[in-house]
Design a protein around this motif. Structure first.
Motif, PDB file in Angstrom:
ATOM      1  N   GLU A  96       0.844  -1.202   0.000  1.00  0.00           N
ATOM      2  CA  GLU A  96       0.000   0.000   0.000  1.00  0.00           C
ATOM      3  C   GLU A  96       0.877   1.249   0.000  1.00  0.00           C
ATOM      4  OE1 GLU A  96      -2.801   2.623   3.017  1.00  0.00           O
ATOM      5  OE2 GLU A  96      -2.007   0.674   3.650  1.00  0.00           O
ATOM      6  N   ARG A  97       0.511   2.224  -0.831  1.00  0.00           N
ATOM      7  CA  ARG A  97       1.269   3.471  -0.884  1.00  0.00           C
ATOM      8  C   ARG A  97       0.916   4.347   0.314  1.00  0.00           C
ATOM      9  NH1 ARG A  97       1.643   5.790  -6.968  1.00  0.00           N
ATOM     10  NH2 ARG A  97      -0.634   5.769  -6.922  1.00  0.00           N
ATOM     11  N   ILE A  98       1.943   4.970   0.891  1.00  0.00           N
ATOM     12  CA  ILE A  98       1.781   5.768   2.106  1.00  0.00           C
ATOM     13  C   ILE A  98       2.329   7.173   1.876  1.00  0.00           C
ATOM     14  CG2 ILE A  98       2.522   6.037   4.515  1.00  0.00           C
ATOM     15  CD1 ILE A  98       2.462   3.004   4.759  1.00  0.00           C
ATOM     16  N   ILE A  99       1.532   8.160   2.263  1.00  0.00           N
ATOM     17  CA  ILE A  99       1.898   9.568   2.123  1.00  0.00           C
ATOM     18  C   ILE A  99       2.602  10.038   3.395  1.00  0.00           C
ATOM     19  CG2 ILE A  99       1.017  11.917   1.825  1.00  0.00           C
ATOM     20  CD1 ILE A  99       0.620  10.116  -0.608  1.00  0.00           C
TER      21      ILE A  99
ATOM     22  N   LEU B   1      -5.164  15.445   2.502  1.00  0.00           N
ATOM     23  CA  LEU B   1      -6.338  14.743   1.990  1.00  0.00           C
ATOM     24  C   LEU B   1      -6.337  14.707   0.460  1.00  0.00           C
ATOM     25  CD1 LEU B   1      -9.008  16.220   4.443  1.00  0.00           C
ATOM     26  CD2 LEU B   1      -7.803  14.024   4.584  1.00  0.00           C
ATOM     27  N   THR B   2      -5.810  15.776  -0.150  1.00  0.00           N
ATOM     28  CA  THR B   2      -5.697  15.802  -1.618  1.00  0.00           C
ATOM     29  C   THR B   2      -4.675  14.774  -2.086  1.00  0.00           C
ATOM     30  OG1 THR B   2      -6.213  18.168  -1.598  1.00  0.00           O
ATOM     31  CG2 THR B   2      -5.269  17.265  -3.617  1.00  0.00           C
TER      32      THR B   2
ATOM     33  N   LYS C 230     -11.859   3.662   4.707  1.00  0.00           N
ATOM     34  CA  LYS C 230     -10.711   3.367   5.553  1.00  0.00           C
ATOM     35  C   LYS C 230      -9.611   4.387   5.298  1.00  0.00           C
ATOM     36  CE  LYS C 230      -7.396  -0.227   6.739  1.00  0.00           C
ATOM     37  NZ  LYS C 230      -6.837  -1.554   6.377  1.00  0.00           N
ATOM     38  N   ILE C 231      -9.551   5.426   6.146  1.00  0.00           N
ATOM     39  CA  ILE C 231      -8.504   6.429   6.059  1.00  0.00           C
ATOM     40  C   ILE C 231      -7.765   6.454   7.392  1.00  0.00           C
ATOM     41  CG2 ILE C 231      -7.956   8.878   5.768  1.00  0.00           C
ATOM     42  CD1 ILE C 231     -10.393   9.143   4.015  1.00  0.00           C
ATOM     43  N   ASN C 232      -6.477   6.192   7.355  1.00  0.00           N
ATOM     44  CA  ASN C 232      -5.664   6.128   8.564  1.00  0.00           C
ATOM     45  C   ASN C 232      -4.681   7.293   8.576  1.00  0.00           C
ATOM     46  OD1 ASN C 232      -6.794   3.545   9.282  1.00  0.00           O
ATOM     47  ND2 ASN C 232      -5.491   2.649   7.698  1.00  0.00           N
ATOM     48  N   ILE C 233      -4.753   8.125   9.601  1.00  0.00           N
ATOM     49  CA  ILE C 233      -3.880   9.289   9.677  1.00  0.00           C
ATOM     50  C   ILE C 233      -3.065   9.237  10.972  1.00  0.00           C
ATOM     51  CG2 ILE C 233      -3.712  11.797   9.616  1.00  0.00           C
ATOM     52  CD1 ILE C 233      -6.420  11.902   8.269  1.00  0.00           C
ATOM     53  N   PHE C 234      -1.743   9.333  10.827  1.00  0.00           N
ATOM     54  CA  PHE C 234      -0.843   9.458  11.971  1.00  0.00           C
ATOM     55  C   PHE C 234      -0.399  10.913  12.069  1.00  0.00           C
ATOM     56  CE2 PHE C 234      -0.404   5.027  10.756  1.00  0.00           C
ATOM     57  CZ  PHE C 234      -0.298   4.346  11.957  1.00  0.00           C
ATOM     58  N   LEU C 235      -0.518  11.487  13.249  1.00  0.00           N
ATOM     59  CA  LEU C 235       0.030  12.814  13.513  1.00  0.00           C
ATOM     60  C   LEU C 235       1.194  12.612  14.487  1.00  0.00           C
ATOM     61  CD1 LEU C 235      -0.097  15.889  13.220  1.00  0.00           C
ATOM     62  CD2 LEU C 235      -1.757  15.934  15.096  1.00  0.00           C
ATOM     63  N   ILE C 236       2.400  12.979  14.041  1.00  0.00           N
ATOM     64  CA  ILE C 236       3.615  12.658  14.798  1.00  0.00           C
ATOM     65  C   ILE C 236       4.435  13.914  15.051  1.00  0.00           C
ATOM     66  CG2 ILE C 236       5.787  11.361  14.757  1.00  0.00           C
ATOM     67  CD1 ILE C 236       4.374   9.261  13.068  1.00  0.00           C
ATOM     68  N   LYS C 237       4.880  14.064  16.279  1.00  0.00           N
ATOM     69  CA  LYS C 237       5.732  15.194  16.654  1.00  0.00           C
ATOM     70  C   LYS C 237       7.189  14.758  16.581  1.00  0.00           C
ATOM     71  CE  LYS C 237       6.376  18.647  20.282  1.00  0.00           C
ATOM     72  NZ  LYS C 237       5.778  19.265  21.487  1.00  0.00           N
ATOM     73  N   ILE C 238       8.027  15.575  15.908  1.00  0.00           N
ATOM     74  CA  ILE C 238       9.452  15.277  15.805  1.00  0.00           C
ATOM     75  C   ILE C 238      10.218  16.226  16.717  1.00  0.00           C
ATOM     76  CG2 ILE C 238       9.588  16.752  13.733  1.00  0.00           C
ATOM     77  CD1 ILE C 238      11.884  13.750  14.550  1.00  0.00           C
TER      78      ILE C 238
END
Length: 290
Positions: free
Chosen positions: A82-85, A102-103, A138-146
């Motif tokens: 699966e392609r991941i953005i 989302l685009t 099925k939309i999976n979103i990770f929000l990650i702090k660096i």
């Protein structure tokens, strides 16, 4: 038995180092040329993989799909292709990037989005959580702090902290190896950073406010240790914030920090200045003890 007890006592009493947070812009000046290039390397992408529990494989940087929009990093899930953005933003989250994500998902037919940022606004954290819970598709979103961290004089190290994740996704159980008191400390620090006006003030308090010394809020005389004056020379940007419209917050944040560090503040009354009321003029003292 006695020797074992002595050894255990010695181990428990060894001093603990403090985690130091650094300005990520001092290491990665540019999102595309520096951070995206760094993250696209296999060993660094593997670090992200370990953090979220998905085996990522790099495909392309600045990827496009017959559009003027370009994805910072296009990757894929090694298990199902699966392609991941992956979108990088070394600033505070904004609605412009949220719309782009989302685009991108539509253009690349991707169900998984990873948004890596420096700081998170509450409304964006709320929105990502809402998407993960309520979208029919099925939309999976990770929000990650660096973050960039070090311990004492150690080399700098990247730290990924997951703020939001898909509802049914299981994160690697890193915390299982922590003692309960360590987990409690992590949660207390997270709460502190969300409460203070500027989380960088914690580092200032740690570095400059020594125990058993008498401080004043401002420097009135040459021998005074004025907290705001120390802050001005330490970090002028934070000083402007606390010495502007948020002058009162430095006392509030001082007490929050002291509570976190288990430090007692002996806050003395103002010295009377002439015939004026105590709160109208004079000095206010702070004395820190354990």
């Amino acid at each position: 038995m006695a020797i074992t007890a002595i050894i255990e006592h010695y181990i428990e009493m060894k001093p603990l180092s403090r985690l130091k947070y650094h300005n990520i812009r001092e290491y990665w000046k540019n999102e595309m040329n520096d951070f995206s290039f760094w993250l696209s390397k296999e060993e660094n992408l593997n670090l992200l993989s370990e953090s979220i529990g998905i085996e990522l494989e790099f495909i392309k940087r600045e990827a496009t799909e017959n559009s003027r929009l370009r994805v910072d990093i296009l990757a894929k899930n090694k298990k199902n292709d699966e392609r991941i953005i992956i979108e990088n933003q070394l600033e505070e989250t904004d609605f412009s990037h949220l719309g782009k994500l989302l685009t991108y998902a539509t253009l690349f037919n991707s169900n998984t989005i990873i948004w890596i940022v420096k700081d998170i606004r509450a409304e964006h954290e709320f929105t990502i959580n809402w998407f993960n819970k309520n979208t029919k598709e099925k939309i999976n979103i990770f929000l990650i702090k660096i973050q960039i961290v070090s311990i004492n004089d150690s080399p700098l190290a990247p730290l990924f902290t997951i703020i939001c994740k898909p509802d049914n996704h299981i994160i690697p159980k890193i915390k299982d190896s922590f003692r309960p008191e360590t987990i409690d400390l992590i949660e207390k620090r997270d709460k502190l950073e969300k409460s203070v006006l500027d989380k960088r003030i914690i580092e200032f308090f740690d570095d400059k406010l020594e125990l058993d010394k008498l401080f004043t809020k401002r420097k009135y005389e040459n021998n005074d240790l004025g907290i705001l004056d120390l802050l001005e020379s330490y970090n002028y940007e934070i000083y402007l914030k606390y010495n502007g419209k948020f002058t009162r917050e430095i006392k509030r944040d001082l007490h929050l920090w002291a509570d976190f560090r288990d430090i007692k503040i002996n806050q003395r009354q103002f010295e009377k200045n002439g015939n004026r009321d105590y709160k109208s003029s004079g000095k206010e003292y702070f004395y820190f003890t354990t």
